[in-house]
Design a protein around this motif. Structure first.
Motif, PDB file in Angstrom:
ATOM      1  N   ALA A 138       0.841  -1.199   0.000  1.00  0.00           N
ATOM      2  CA  ALA A 138       0.000   0.000   0.000  1.00  0.00           C
ATOM      3  C   ALA A 138       0.875   1.247   0.000  1.00  0.00           C
ATOM      4  O   ALA A 138       0.618   2.211  -0.732  1.00  0.00           O
ATOM      5  N   VAL A 139       1.912   1.239   0.814  1.00  0.00           N
ATOM      6  CA  VAL A 139       2.818   2.382   0.878  1.00  0.00           C
ATOM      7  C   VAL A 139       3.479   2.596  -0.480  1.00  0.00           C
ATOM      8  O   VAL A 139       3.541   3.714  -0.998  1.00  0.00           O
ATOM      9  N   LEU A 140       3.958   1.510  -1.085  1.00  0.00           N
ATOM     10  CA  LEU A 140       4.681   1.637  -2.355  1.00  0.00           C
ATOM     11  C   LEU A 140       3.758   2.108  -3.478  1.00  0.00           C
ATOM     12  O   LEU A 140       4.125   2.948  -4.288  1.00  0.00           O
ATOM     13  N   ILE A 141       2.544   1.548  -3.510  1.00  0.00           N
ATOM     14  CA  ILE A 141       1.631   1.891  -4.604  1.00  0.00           C
ATOM     15  C   ILE A 141       1.153   3.333  -4.486  1.00  0.00           C
ATOM     16  O   ILE A 141       1.010   4.038  -5.476  1.00  0.00           O
ATOM     17  N   SER A 142       0.979   3.770  -3.245  1.00  0.00           N
ATOM     18  CA  SER A 142       0.457   5.133  -3.074  1.00  0.00           C
ATOM     19  C   SER A 142       1.552   6.189  -3.027  1.00  0.00           C
ATOM     20  O   SER A 142       1.263   7.376  -2.902  1.00  0.00           O
ATOM     21  N   ALA A 143       2.810   5.779  -3.139  1.00  0.00           N
ATOM     22  CA  ALA A 143       3.919   6.720  -2.946  1.00  0.00           C
ATOM     23  C   ALA A 143       3.799   7.996  -3.786  1.00  0.00           C
ATOM     24  O   ALA A 143       3.961   9.094  -3.251  1.00  0.00           O
ATOM     25  N   PRO A 144       3.497   7.885  -5.093  1.00  0.00           N
ATOM     26  CA  PRO A 144       3.448   9.128  -5.887  1.00  0.00           C
ATOM     27  C   PRO A 144       2.423  10.120  -5.344  1.00  0.00           C
ATOM     28  O   PRO A 144       2.593  11.332  -5.513  1.00  0.00           O
ATOM     29  N   ALA A 145       1.376   9.613  -4.648  1.00  0.00           N
ATOM     30  CA  ALA A 145       0.338  10.494  -4.137  1.00  0.00           C
ATOM     31  C   ALA A 145       0.826  11.322  -2.953  1.00  0.00           C
ATOM     32  O   ALA A 145       0.407  12.468  -2.778  1.00  0.00           O
ATOM     33  N   TRP A 146       1.703  10.752  -2.133  1.00  0.00           N
ATOM     34  CA  TRP A 146       2.108  11.514  -0.938  1.00  0.00           C
ATOM     35  C   TRP A 146       3.569  11.950  -0.910  1.00  0.00           C
ATOM     36  O   TRP A 146       3.987  12.686  -0.036  1.00  0.00           O
ATOM     37  N   MET A 147       4.348  11.507  -1.880  1.00  0.00           N
ATOM     38  CA  MET A 147       5.766  11.877  -1.905  1.00  0.00           C
ATOM     39  C   MET A 147       5.943  13.393  -1.834  1.00  0.00           C
ATOM     40  O   MET A 147       6.794  13.908  -1.119  1.00  0.00           O
ATOM     41  N   GLY A 148       5.102  14.092  -2.613  1.00  0.00           N
ATOM     42  CA  GLY A 148       5.216  15.540  -2.700  1.00  0.00           C
ATOM     43  C   GLY A 148       5.108  16.230  -1.349  1.00  0.00           C
ATOM     44  O   GLY A 148       5.822  17.198  -1.072  1.00  0.00           O
ATOM     45  N   TYR A 149       4.240  15.705  -0.498  1.00  0.00           N
ATOM     46  CA  TYR A 149       3.998  16.359   0.791  1.00  0.00           C
ATOM     47  C   TYR A 149       5.211  16.306   1.718  1.00  0.00           C
ATOM     48  O   TYR A 149       5.355  17.117   2.613  1.00  0.00           O
TER      49      TYR A 149
END
Lengths: 327, 289, 258, 249
Positions: A27-38
């Motif tokens: 879940a962390v890896l798949i969603s990374a692009p969504a929260w990396m920016g923050y």
């Protein structure tokens, strides 16, 4: 051969963790692009974490699971990168072929060097891995006409993926490329997980636990060290090929022994006795290195301090440290 | 033509001497403490920089003597505060530790003395060429050769004839027994580490006069010194000396007709030795493999 | 006066507990022998006494000083000579260099005296340790420990693997050291020979100190001696019956009896 | 008929003669014990037979085939299995996994990165049998490093059983064990020998174990053969008595 078994080693199971662990990790890896920016990250940084994570997990097949020390994995990482680069630069504009060729170059080197080293053990083996990696660095550095020498191999870029008539353009799109890397990463970690549950994987763990016992059960130790070495170089060269695609160049620094040291410290920092530890180590190291190098000119000292601190204060790695705390 | 041959040969020999000096230091530490010192080249750089900073106060000769000793002392401090803590641990930890130290020392050199190269000036008496035709045969180069020969001879005499030296040799075989005979092995290892590092410091002072100073001046010597040890046979200091000389001479000879090949040849030799004589030239069954 | 006293030693190798509350005592000027079967923990006891494998709990006192946490080299410097099991000669050093390793405490023993006492070693002075026979290695190991001019000499199975004549020679040297005023702690498998020269004896069994007393008393206890030498032949009755499951499992093993 | 034949083997280390011209024949189904004081060369002799290192001279035959120069791995392939004086196991794995590694190796699966259902079942069956035979079923899923000393030794023997060897070589199987554990391991060896006709050769210090188990005994001192015979003959041999109890100095 127990050169790398950490003090007070905890049971290192071949298992890749319980279901809950897996769900959280993916879940962390798949969603990374969504929260990396923050948190100040970006897609390329996330890709880099996966790539070095894969390299470190590949190394860890040898270091953590077979108990054999390699300090020269930059060779296979770098050759993976050059192999991919050669295809794109001189041959065809195909991403899958580039990756395959990177794997081929890195693994063939692993087979050859491994054959020359497999009878040596302990610190002798470690020194030889360093020396062989330096040979690769030296060739890449001086064979100007093919490798581009000091400046590296440039002038190529990753090609779009063709799935039948459907085209995925990973060229300019960092997020799409991240998912492509994640896809390759998933295949590789899946293979590693299966391997470690197989008879072959068990012989590797047997070597780490007690190579003498293994030999007197009929396991030819040198042959299995060689196989473990080859498998390890295979996965590290996949990472190298992806690295070339990420940067759209391959240069001798990918082969330099500094990279070897970085890959080892990632595995140790995360926890070399666990399956996912090296990925965690890679994430921490890559992000820290990125932050530090943009903050201070003295980034080298900080990196050095990370090495020293891990050795002196967290020899079991972050996962080992956390587990001990909770135990 | 003869000039060119001799020119390359001298360069090769000088390089070979640095290999020997470095490899002996690395080997001393490896044999007694089982630690591969990745930071050895950085201690070399420290030696050069110390000499640079001390020379204005002590003169060249004062700096020449004091700088290697000072580097050795720093080696002892590093050993006592950090290295000795990883002796009981697997090799991966000592490798990572010295790897990290290499970064830190190199960065310190950059910060203190700057990124750009600095000259280490040598006395005029040493600076002039001996003849016009053989411009490369300077007094300094002959001095350098002499110093290395004296240092190596002194090292072997120390190990061979003094009690402390004998204890170091005994310790490479069995430290427990040495300590049961009343010898403080902690001190022995610290001293031995300092000695190995001191050799790197000496190499640094010598190299500084030859090629000048920069923060990564020792980096290119570290890996060849590992190769010298592998070729000579791990565990044997004589082997290291032989290995160092062999790769030195081989690169000197190669450089006569292929000046860029002086480094390639040592790797080729390593592979040949590995295939033909896996334990190295002087390596023995069961020694530290 | 007491040369060495140990109380309640508990020693581990990794996770395995080897010594359980072991205590022993060496009177000054005596020969004390520590006996026990193979694997009883004799070598571990000695290693704990000299600090090579420190005990996890317990107390060691040597010449009245608490040495429980003292590093090995300091214990040696206090005058404790240790002749380890298997001799531990520096195989790649010459005989003479082997003798130059120990710290020289002042006293009657010098390298010259060692060569006088062991003429064989003088003849082989320039030979490497690995070129010596077992007996010569034992002489060298003892000579090396004597150069510390110890007040207490600890020997671990000096007779191991040696021919009877050489064993006799070794035991004569041990007796001689006592005559010189040294205290001796002797670990031996050669029960009779060591009791012959010893004043006191301790018997270790499975890491537990099972018996202690004078050597003369133990000498009279024939049954215990037989058992110590591993020579007792008491009959055991085994329960050889198999469960049905076991019978099946065993029937699948290959039998070499046709 | 003989299974194992040793002709005049000698092993020297430098100028130390550890084993000097020793002969031995072991018949199928025999339980042979080797005894002798510490340093007599028993373990060296044992290591020569199992291929730990080659002899300096002499010949070793297994089942009529010359194995003098065969590697340890080759000898195991020909039907040898051994245990060690200091228990050699894979401490951080479970008892079952320890035996499984042995079984998979013996079944030729060690190079397989995957195995099918049928093979997996065959492995499991062999592992279960070894567990049952060594009475370790209840310890199957515990880490072997955490078992009692006696159980660890039983597990080591169980690993050897999973190889289904033709000759089982045990180096001091009861070394460093308490009364109860010695009895446990001796019982296991005896059951194996009695109910399967296993050929077993063991080096042992504990005379009770030897005299209660062995069919024939050989005695080594200073690397040479001192005596050979049935337990009865050996116990009555004055030279053996002297070697064991020590001659007064």
């Amino acid at each position: 051969m127990s050169t790398t078994t950490a003090p007070g080693a905890m049971a290192a199971k071949p298992a890749a963790g319980g279901w809950l662990h897996l769900v959280v990790i993916w879940a962390v890896l798949i969603s990374a692009p969504a929260w990396m920016g923050y948190i100040g990250g970006y897609d390329a940084l996330a890709s880099q974490v996966l790539i070095f994570g894969l390299a470190a997990m590949g190394l860890n097949l040898l270091l953590g699971f077979t108990g054999v020390m390699s300090f020269g994995h930059a060779a296979y990482f770098g050759l993976g990168a050059y192999g991919a680069g050669f295809v794109l630069r001189y041959w065809v504009h195909s991403t899958p072929l580039a990756i395959l060729c990177g794997i081929l170059l890195g693994t063939v080197a692993g087979v050859t060097f491994g054959a020359l080293m497999m009878r040596r053990t302990g610190i002798y083996f470690a020194m030889l891995t360093i020396a062989f990696a330096q040979i690769c660095y030296y060739i890449a550095y001086s064979w100007n006409s093919v490798t581009g020498g000091y400046d590296g191999l440039r002038g190529f870029s990753r090609a779009p993926l063709h799935l039948g008539s459907y085209v995925i353009d990973i060229r300019g799109n960092g997020t799409l490329f991240y998912y492509f890397v994640l896809f390759v990463f998933a295949i590789c970690t899946g293979l590693m997980g299966l391997l470690l549950r197989s008879p072959l994987g068990r012989t590797m763990i047997a070597l780490r636990e007690n190579s003498q016992r293994a030999r007197f059960l009929g396991i030819p130790v040198e042959q299995h060290v060689w196989i473990a070495f080859i498998l390890s170089t295979f996965f590290t060269s996949v990472a190298g090929a992806l690295y070339a695609l990420l940067n759209n160049f391959a240069d001798p620094t990918a082969l330099y022994y500094v990279i070897s040291g970085n890959i080892v410290i990632m595995a140790v920092l995360g926890g070399m006795l666990s399956f996912w530890g090296p990925l965690l180590g890679a994430a921490v190291f890559v992000v820290l290195e990125n932050e530090i190098s943009s903050m201070t000119v003295n980034w080298m000292s900080f990196i050095g301090v990370i090495f020293v601190a891990v050795v002196l204060f967290f020899p079991r790695g972050l996962l080992g440290f956390l587990r001990r705390r909770s135990a | 033509m003869l000039t060119l041959v001799l020119f390359n040969l001298t360069n090769g020999i000088i390089l070979g001497l640095f290999y020997v000096l470095m490899a002996l230091g690395v080997s001393l530490i490896l044999n007694l403490s089982n630690v591969i010192n990745f930071a050895h080249g950085n201690f070399l750089a420290l030696g050069g920089y110390f000499a640079f900073s001390l020379a204005p106060y002590l003169g060249y000769w004062g700096a020449f003597i004091v700088a290697p000793i000072l580097v050795g002392v720093i080696g002892v401090i590093v050993e006592q505060t950090m290295i000795k803590r990883v002796y009981p641990r697997p090799h991966v930890y000592s490798l990572l530790l010295t790897f990290g130290l290499a970064f830190i020392i190199q960065d310190m050199c950059r910060t203190i003395w700057g990124v750009n190269g600095l000259p280490l000036s040598i006395p005029n008496a040493l600076n002039s060429p001996l003849s016009n035709q053989f411009f490369f045969l300077t007094g300094y180069r002959i001095f350098l050769v002499a110093v290395v020969i004296v240092a190596v001879a002194a090292l072997f005499a120390f190990l061979g004839f003094t009690r402390v030296g004998t204890r170091i040799r005994a310790g490479t075989f069995d430290l427990d027994t040495v300590s049961a005979l009343g010898i403080n092995i902690g001190l022995l290892r610290a001293l031995n580490f300092g000695l190995g590092i001191g050799l790197a410091g000496l190499a640094g002072v010598l190299a500084g006069g030859q090629i000048g100073l920069n923060p990564n001046m020792g980096d290119d010597l570290v890996l060849p010194s590992f190769i010298a040890i592998i070729i000579g046979g791990i565990g044997s200091l004589t082997g290291t000396l032989v290995g160092g000389l062999i790769i030195g001479i081989a690169s000197a000879v190669t450089s006569i007709w292929w000046s860029a090949g002086s480094e390639v040849i040592i790797y080729i030799m390593m592979v040949i030795i590995l295939v033909a004589r896996p334990r190295g030239i002087m390596g023995e069954e069961g020694m530290m493999t | 006066m007491i040369a060495l006293e140990a109380e309640g030693l508990n020693t581990f190798y990794g996770k395995s507990h080897i010594l359980y509350d072991v205590g022993l005592k060496v009177e000054e000027g005596s020969i004390t022998t520590l006996l026990g079967r193979n694997g009883a923990g004799k070598t571990t006891t000695l290693r704990s006494l000299v600090g090579l494998t420190p005990a996890r709990s317990g107390k060691v006192t040597i010449f009245g000083k608490d040495t429980t946490r003292t590093p090995t080299y300091r214990i040696a410097q206090m005058g404790v000579g240790y002749v380890p099991e298997g001799r531990k000669i520096f195989a790649h050093l010459t005989v003479e260099d082997n003798l130059r390793v120990p710290m020289e405490r002042p006293g009657p023993w010098t390298i010259d005296r060692v060569f006088k006492t062991f003429p064989r070693l003088a003849e082989r002075r320039m030979n490497k340790g690995r070129q010596l026979s077992g007996g010569e290695q034992e002489m060298l190991s003892i000579g090396r420990a004597l150069l510390l001019n110890p007040k207490l000499l600890i020997l671990d199975e000096p007779s191991q693997g040696l021919a009877p004549l050489i064993v006799q020679e070794v035991f004569k040297i041990v007796q001689q050291t006592k005559a010189d005023g040294m205290s001796v702690l002797l670990v031996e498998q050669n029960v009779r020979a060591s009791l012959e020269i010893a004043d006191y004896a301790f018997v270790l069994d499975h890491g537990i100190m099972g018996w202690s007393g004078t050597a003369a008393d133990l000498m009279k206890d024939e049954e215990r001696i037989q058992e110590l030498a591993g020579a007792s032949a008491e009959e055991w009755s085994f329960d050889d019956d198999l469960s049905a499951q076991e019978a099946v499992a065993l029937s699948h093993q290959p039998t070499t009896v046709a | 008929m003989t299974l194992l034949e040793v002709h005049g083997v000698t092993k020297t280390f430098g100028s130390l003669v550890a084993v000097n011209n020793v002969d031995l024949t072991v018949a199928p189904g025999e339980l042979r014990a080797i005894i002798g004081p510490n340093g007599a060369g028993k373990t060296t002799f044992f290591n020569l037979i199992t291929g730990f290192f080659p002899p300096s001279s002499g010949q070793i035959m297994l089942d009529g085939k010359d194995i003098t120069r065969a590697t340890a791995v080759q000898r195991i392939g020909m039907g040898m299995a051994r245990t060690f004086q200091i228990t050699q196991i894979f401490p951080e794995l479970t008892t079952r996994e320890n035996i499984q590694i042995a079984a998979e190796t013996a079944m030729g699966l060690r190079l397989r990165p995957w195995i099918g259902r049928a093979e997996r079942a065959a492995v499991a069956e062999r592992v279960d049998e070894s567990l049952v035979a060594s009475r370790l079923t209840e310890q199957a899923n515990r880490l072997v490093g955490e078992l009692s000393h006696g159980d660890q030794r039983s597990a080591e023997i169980a690993m050897a059983l999973a190889l289904k060897p033709r000759i089982l070589l045990l180096d001091e199987p009861t070394a460093g064990m308490g009364e109860q554990e010695t009895f446990q391991v001796a019982g296991l060896i005896r059951r194996l020998h009695k109910h399967t006709g296993y050929t077993i050769m063991l080096v042992e210090h504990d005379m009770r174990v030897v005299f209660n188990l062995a069919d024939r005994i050989m005695v080594l001192t200073e690397g040479t053969l001192l005596a050979e015979g049935t337990p009865q003959e050996i116990s009555e041999n004055p030279a053996v008595q002297a070697a064991y109890l020590g001659t007064a100095a």
